[in-house]
Design an enzyme around this catalytic site. Structure first.
Site, PDB file in Angstrom:
ATOM      1  N   TYR A 107      37.271  47.657  45.694  1.00  0.00           N
ATOM      2  CA  TYR A 107      38.478  46.809  45.961  1.00  0.00           C
ATOM      3  C   TYR A 107      38.493  46.525  47.457  1.00  0.00           C
ATOM      4  O   TYR A 107      38.734  45.437  47.965  1.00  0.00           O
ATOM      5  CB  TYR A 107      39.558  47.568  45.380  1.00  0.00           C
ATOM      6  CG  TYR A 107      40.878  46.790  45.425  1.00  0.00           C
ATOM      7  CD1 TYR A 107      41.282  46.006  44.409  1.00  0.00           C
ATOM      8  CD2 TYR A 107      41.909  47.067  46.196  1.00  0.00           C
ATOM      9  CE1 TYR A 107      42.455  45.292  44.274  1.00  0.00           C
ATOM     10  CE2 TYR A 107      43.090  46.354  46.382  1.00  0.00           C
ATOM     11  CZ  TYR A 107      43.300  45.420  45.370  1.00  0.00           C
ATOM     12  OH  TYR A 107      44.539  44.636  45.515  1.00  0.00           O
ATOM     13  N   SER A 113      45.072  41.926  50.406  1.00  0.00           N
ATOM     14  CA  SER A 113      46.067  43.115  50.095  1.00  0.00           C
ATOM     15  C   SER A 113      46.065  43.844  51.436  1.00  0.00           C
ATOM     16  O   SER A 113      45.320  43.878  52.412  1.00  0.00           O
ATOM     17  CB  SER A 113      45.088  44.197  49.108  1.00  0.00           C
ATOM     18  OG  SER A 113      45.474  45.321  49.146  1.00  0.00           O
TER      19      SER A 113
HETATM   20  P1  NAD Z   1      48.381  41.402  37.376  1.00  0.00           P
HETATM   21  O1  NAD Z   1      47.264  42.579  36.677  1.00  0.00           O
HETATM   22  O2  NAD Z   1      49.553  41.450  37.120  1.00  0.00           O
HETATM   23  O3  NAD Z   1      47.672  40.190  37.748  1.00  0.00           O
HETATM   24  C1  NAD Z   1      46.263  39.700  37.885  1.00  0.00           C
HETATM   25  C2  NAD Z   1      46.250  38.262  37.204  1.00  0.00           C
HETATM   26  O4  NAD Z   1      44.662  38.075  37.350  1.00  0.00           O
HETATM   27  C3  NAD Z   1      46.515  38.233  35.733  1.00  0.00           C
HETATM   28  O5  NAD Z   1      46.980  36.773  35.578  1.00  0.00           O
HETATM   29  C4  NAD Z   1      45.271  38.486  35.052  1.00  0.00           C
HETATM   30  O6  NAD Z   1      44.964  37.924  33.716  1.00  0.00           O
HETATM   31  C5  NAD Z   1      44.239  37.687  36.054  1.00  0.00           C
HETATM   32  N1  NAD Z   1      42.784  37.970  35.900  1.00  0.00           N
HETATM   33  C6  NAD Z   1      42.289  39.402  35.923  1.00  0.00           C
HETATM   34  N2  NAD Z   1      41.016  39.121  35.719  1.00  0.00           N
HETATM   35  C7  NAD Z   1      40.623  37.566  35.630  1.00  0.00           C
HETATM   36  C8  NAD Z   1      39.426  37.220  35.492  1.00  0.00           C
HETATM   37  N3  NAD Z   1      38.374  37.672  35.317  1.00  0.00           N
HETATM   38  N4  NAD Z   1      39.449  35.704  35.387  1.00  0.00           N
HETATM   39  C9  NAD Z   1      40.625  35.136  35.409  1.00  0.00           C
HETATM   40  N5  NAD Z   1      41.882  35.774  35.940  1.00  0.00           N
HETATM   41  C10 NAD Z   1      41.824  37.087  35.614  1.00  0.00           C
HETATM   42  O7  NAD Z   1      47.894  42.065  38.800  1.00  0.00           O
HETATM   43  P2  NAD Z   1      48.866  41.588  40.437  1.00  0.00           P
HETATM   44  O8  NAD Z   1      49.319  43.008  41.121  1.00  0.00           O
HETATM   45  O9  NAD Z   1      49.771  40.680  40.280  1.00  0.00           O
HETATM   46  O10 NAD Z   1      47.434  41.233  41.280  1.00  0.00           O
HETATM   47  C11 NAD Z   1      47.658  40.094  41.746  1.00  0.00           C
HETATM   48  C12 NAD Z   1      46.767  40.091  43.190  1.00  0.00           C
HETATM   49  O11 NAD Z   1      47.365  40.848  43.981  1.00  0.00           O
HETATM   50  C13 NAD Z   1      45.488  40.791  42.950  1.00  0.00           C
HETATM   51  O12 NAD Z   1      44.207  39.871  43.821  1.00  0.00           O
HETATM   52  C14 NAD Z   1      45.540  41.934  43.280  1.00  0.00           C
HETATM   53  O13 NAD Z   1      44.550  42.531  44.222  1.00  0.00           O
HETATM   54  C15 NAD Z   1      46.651  41.936  44.865  1.00  0.00           C
HETATM   55  N6  NAD Z   1      47.475  42.948  44.976  1.00  0.00           N
HETATM   56  C16 NAD Z   1      48.341  43.522  44.401  1.00  0.00           C
HETATM   57  C17 NAD Z   1      48.938  44.473  44.754  1.00  0.00           C
HETATM   58  C18 NAD Z   1      49.811  45.579  43.871  1.00  0.00           C
HETATM   59  O14 NAD Z   1      50.491  46.390  44.186  1.00  0.00           O
HETATM   60  N7  NAD Z   1      50.108  44.904  42.619  1.00  0.00           N
HETATM   61  C19 NAD Z   1      48.858  45.222  46.069  1.00  0.00           C
HETATM   62  C20 NAD Z   1      47.965  44.223  46.881  1.00  0.00           C
HETATM   63  C21 NAD Z   1      47.283  43.157  46.449  1.00  0.00           C
END
Ligand code: NAD
Length: 260
Positions: A155, A142
């Site tokens: 985080y 991130s």
């Molecule tokens: P999201 O909530 O849409 O997806 C998260 C995924 O992780 C889902 O498939 C969920 O079921 C899975 N998950 C959660 N806990 C779990 C567990 N204990 N075991 C197995 N699977 C689990 O969120 P996203 O935004 O697509 O996030 C994906 C990645 O991107 C994350 O690592 C997040 O930190 C990172 N990220 C997101 C953003 C943003 O703005 N959305 C920014 C920077 C980084």
């Protein structure tokens, strides 16, 4: 082309991970999906990938807060798909609060899912990659792997840790054709950030658009969300032969966030 390769994408039932899994499959890779959600929706996503892209797509629930489950996700994919050539550590969770109010169990959960699970999956996947002298590991960090924001102690600690571990794994495998990189998204519209959008909208009398404008203008100079499909395209490039010399880097796609 990733034809003949197999990928594990953690947290791929939603958001960025689902976009990455679909993009890898479109490029020819078999995929193992993982994550939580409605069983019928997950099955529709899995079958959709097989039907659209003509690859094998499997799904395993695997709660990644459990290290053994993270390890077993990789070994199950190896057994069922023949190899794990591509590992995308993408699952993540969030909780925001000032450190003095941060529940200890939320700290433990975020460190377990966002950081420790990546240790367990890499530890399981690397021996097979070393045997085949080819591998691509992409860790979804991130902007918070590079800079901090308040209220995100767990985080930011987990994502900085993941950026560090990415460099270690890159160095340990530098003379092979195994690369290990992190991607660093800025604000991307997915369920993960909905609670933060809701909280911001609350300060504008429930006006979601005003909340989103405020959220973006604070940190992301583009004032646009990053698109999951664009992050996925960056992952496909990192998996290509052309990216063989890119290892140990943390690539932001953040609308200028970390340029400030
Ligand atoms: P999201 O909530 O849409 O997806 C998260 C995924 O992780 C889902 O498939 C969920 O079921 C899975 N998950 C959660 N806990 C779990 C567990 N204990 N075991 C197995 N699977 C689990 O969120 P996203 O935004 O697509 O996030 C994906 C990645 O991107 C994350 O690592 C997040 O930190 C990172 N990220 C997101 C953003 C943003 O703005 N959305 C920014 C920077 C980084």
């Amino acid at each position: 082309m990733l034809k003949g390769r197999s990928a594990v994408v953690t947290g791929s039932t939603s958001g960025i991970g689902l976009a990455i899994a679909r993009a890898l499959a479109k490029d020819g890779a078999n995929v193992m999906l993982n994550g939580f959600g409605d069983a019928a929706e997950i099955e529709a996503a899995r079958k959709g990938i097989e039907d659209e892209f003509g690859v094998r797509a499997l799904y395993r629930h695997a709660d990644l807060s459990d290290g053994q489950a993270a390890h077993d996700l990789v070994t199950a994919a190896e057994a069922e798909l023949g190899s794990v050539d591509i590992l995308v550590n993408n699952a993540g969770i969030q909780h925001t609060a000032p450190i003095q109010d941060f529940p200890a169990e939320k700290w433990d959960a975020i460190i377990a899912v966002n950081l420790s699970s990546c240790f367990h999956t890499m530890r399981a996947a690397i021996p097979g990659m070393q045997k085949r002298n080819w591998g691509r590991i992409i860790n979804t960090a991130s902007v918070h792997g590079l800079v901090a924001s308040k209220d995100k102690a767990a985080y930011v600690a987990a994502k900085h840790g993941l950026v560090g571990m990415t460099k270690v794994v890159a160095l340990e495998n530098a003379q092979s054709h195994i690369t290990c990189n992190a991607i660093c998204p800025g604000w991307t519209r997915t369920p993960l950030i909905q609670a933060q959008i809701d909280a911001r909208a609350e300060t504008f009398g429930g006006d979601e658009d005003a909340g989103i404008r405020d959220l973006l203008s604070e940190k992301q100079p583009s004032q646009r969300f990053v698109m999951p499909e664009n992050l996925a395209a960056m992952c496909v490039f990192l998996c290509s032969e052309a990216a063989d010399g890119i290892t140990g880097v943390s690539l932001p796609m953040d609308g200028g966030w970390t340029a400030q």
